[in-house]
Scaffold this motif. Structure first.
Motif, PDB file in Angstrom:
ATOM      1  N   LEU A 142      68.676   1.452  33.343  1.00 33.27           N
ATOM      2  CA  LEU A 142      68.107   2.493  32.488  1.00 33.27           C
ATOM      3  C   LEU A 142      68.544   3.873  32.969  1.00 33.27           C
ATOM      4  O   LEU A 142      68.993   4.714  32.178  1.00 33.27           O
ATOM      5  CB  LEU A 142      66.579   2.383  32.497  1.00 33.27           C
ATOM      6  N   GLU A 143      68.429   4.106  34.262  1.00 27.75           N
ATOM      7  CA  GLU A 143      68.832   5.393  34.830  1.00 27.75           C
ATOM      8  C   GLU A 143      70.339   5.627  34.653  1.00 27.75           C
ATOM      9  O   GLU A 143      70.783   6.725  34.304  1.00 27.75           O
ATOM     10  CB  GLU A 143      68.462   5.429  36.316  1.00 27.75           C
ATOM     11  N   LYS A 144      71.119   4.583  34.873  1.00 32.87           N
ATOM     12  CA  LYS A 144      72.574   4.685  34.720  1.00 32.87           C
ATOM     13  C   LYS A 144      72.961   5.025  33.282  1.00 32.87           C
ATOM     14  O   LYS A 144      73.838   5.874  33.038  1.00 32.87           O
ATOM     15  CB  LYS A 144      73.212   3.357  35.135  1.00 32.87           C
ATOM     16  N   LYS A 145      72.299   4.374  32.321  1.00 30.93           N
ATOM     17  CA  LYS A 145      72.583   4.638  30.910  1.00 30.93           C
ATOM     18  C   LYS A 145      72.279   6.098  30.559  1.00 30.93           C
ATOM     19  O   LYS A 145      73.059   6.750  29.842  1.00 30.93           O
ATOM     20  CB  LYS A 145      71.739   3.704  30.037  1.00 30.93           C
ATOM     21  N   CYS A 146      71.174   6.615  31.053  1.00 30.41           N
ATOM     22  CA  CYS A 146      70.809   8.008  30.785  1.00 30.41           C
ATOM     23  C   CYS A 146      71.841   8.963  31.366  1.00 30.41           C
ATOM     24  O   CYS A 146      72.251   9.936  30.709  1.00 30.41           O
ATOM     25  CB  CYS A 146      69.424   8.313  31.364  1.00 30.41           C
ATOM     26  N   LYS A 147      72.284   8.711  32.577  1.00 29.74           N
ATOM     27  CA  LYS A 147      73.298   9.559  33.206  1.00 29.74           C
ATOM     28  C   LYS A 147      74.589   9.563  32.397  1.00 29.74           C
ATOM     29  O   LYS A 147      75.182  10.621  32.149  1.00 29.74           O
ATOM     30  CB  LYS A 147      73.583   9.070  34.627  1.00 29.74           C
ATOM     31  N   LEU A 177      68.178  15.698  33.200  1.00 38.68           N
ATOM     32  CA  LEU A 177      67.948  14.389  33.814  1.00 38.68           C
ATOM     33  C   LEU A 177      66.775  14.433  34.782  1.00 38.68           C
ATOM     34  O   LEU A 177      65.971  13.487  34.849  1.00 38.68           O
ATOM     35  CB  LEU A 177      69.213  13.928  34.537  1.00 38.68           C
ATOM     36  N   ASP A 178      66.635  15.531  35.508  1.00 40.64           N
ATOM     37  CA  ASP A 178      65.515  15.680  36.446  1.00 40.64           C
ATOM     38  C   ASP A 178      64.167  15.672  35.733  1.00 40.64           C
ATOM     39  O   ASP A 178      63.158  15.234  36.305  1.00 40.64           O
ATOM     40  CB  ASP A 178      65.671  16.980  37.238  1.00 40.64           C
TER      41      ASP A 178
END
Length: 365
Positions: free
Chosen positions: A224-229, A246-247
């Motif tokens: 999930l975090e990787k997709k957002c980045k 992102l923060d």
């Protein structure tokens, strides 16, 4: 096969066994070892398929894996959860650590009792496919790189044990999994899947397990975090804007506030956007996966799993460590057969298989 092929190349394994047997000239060539391993792996896979079909037939499934019986335990969609007092205490602890919205209480993902749940991490792993030579020795024209797909499932039952299944494609492995759950008496427990959020994978799980209501899917936090980045990098003007957004987005998702996260993304100033399509794609991704995004913070506080990391590790141990070196490419049967032998080793089933040509097909400590 167990102590050589699963760790070393066929050439190195061949050299090793020939040196041990003092057969420098007329020893076993690598090609023979390769063919024997591929044949053995296919025999194991055929045995698992026959075993799975037999178990499914005994439990009222058709030859196509469709459940033809209806039982009360299949229809019970209320999972056994951790006591409310513990959940409330975990939520209060998270609130002390960070100011969070009350939206956390309406998160759709329950906090399952780990003692009455079975965790399943499932994913595909790809290796380079061998090029096929044409008649006359001519190779086909180079185009888009083709891959061989292995599907790996890691099953874990707390305080009982684990098991690894592999095969050709997600559908086959999910049918093996269904049979494995019946054989190990795990039907009736909460079946909790952990995935990377791939649409095709989630749809396949829900389709194969349409007969069983007590299942859940959780989107792995890392993916999930990787997709957002990745999507924010494509959508926004520069890394400083991306990092700032992102923060603010990351804690919203960590606490399971998907609706608030979507609203935040929709309010981003157009002056900061370079590709609206990439941003819309991320918003659609979050909306589609909302049922699978839990409150990761509370789950962590309760000691529940948030990740498919064990599944990713099994991908490495069963396939990648042996089959993803520079210059390596594989046929479909060669790759899956070797992965099957490696899974046999990890499941501690190798002795029984080579002595009796049978498998326990049981969780192992």
């Amino acid at each position: 096969m167990i102590h050589g092929d699963t760790n070393l190349s066929y050439r190195k394994t061949s050299q090793l066994i020939n040196r041990i047997r003092y057969q420098k000239q007329d020893g076993t060539p690598p090609r023979t070892l390769h063919e024997c391993t591929e044949k053995e792996g296919q025999e194991v896979l055929n045995h698992i398929e026959e075993r799975a079909n037999s178990i499914l037939a005994e439990n009222g499934f058709s030859e196509y894996g469709i459940c033809q019986e209806s039982k009360a335990e299949y229809a019970d969609e209320q999972p056994a959860t951790i006591p409310r007092e513990q959940i409330a205490a975990a939520i209060d602890k998270c609130r002390q650590d960070k100011d969070i919205d009350a939206d956390i209480l309406s998160n759709p993902v329950p906090y399952e009792d780990p003692g009455k749940s079975t965790n399943v991490a499932i994913d595909d792993v790809n290796v380079k496919k061998q090029e096929e030579s044409r008649p006359g020795g001519r190779k086909p024209e180079r185009g888009k790189r083709k891959y061989v797909h292995n599907s790996i499932a890691h099953i874990l039952k707390k305080e009982v044990g684990s098991y690894v299944l592999n095969g050709h494609g997600i559908k086959n492995v999910l049918l093996f999994l269904t049979a494995f759950l019946f054989h190990n008496g795990l039907i009736g427990t909460r079946i909790q899947f952990f995935t990377d959020g791939h649409k095709t994978l989630n749809e396949a799980i829900l389709k194969i397990f349409i007969w069983y209501k007590n299942i859940g899917i959780i989107l792995d936090w890392y993916h999930l975090e990787k997709k957002c980045k990745e999507q924010l990098s494509l959508a926004l003007k520069g890394r400083f804007i991306r990092n700032d957004i992102l923060d603010k987005l990351r804690p919203l998702l960590w606490y399971g506030s998907t609706d608030i996260a979507v609203a935040y993304l929709e309010e981003i100033s157009k002056d900061s956007i370079k590709d609206m399509g990439a941003l819309e794609k991320l918003i659609a991704y979050l909306k589609r996966n909302k049922p699978y995004i839990p409150c990761y913070a509370v789950r962590k506080e309760l000691g529940l799993c948030n990740s498919s990391a064990i599944g990713e590790k099994m991908n490495d141990l069963v396939v990648s460590e042996r089959q993803k070196h520079n210059g390596m490419s594989w046929s479909k049967s060669g790759s899956v057969s070797l992965a099957t032998i490696t899974a046999l080793k990890r499941n501690k089933e190798s002795d029984k298989w080579f002595e009796e040509k049978e498998l326990d097909f049981k969780l192992a400590a």
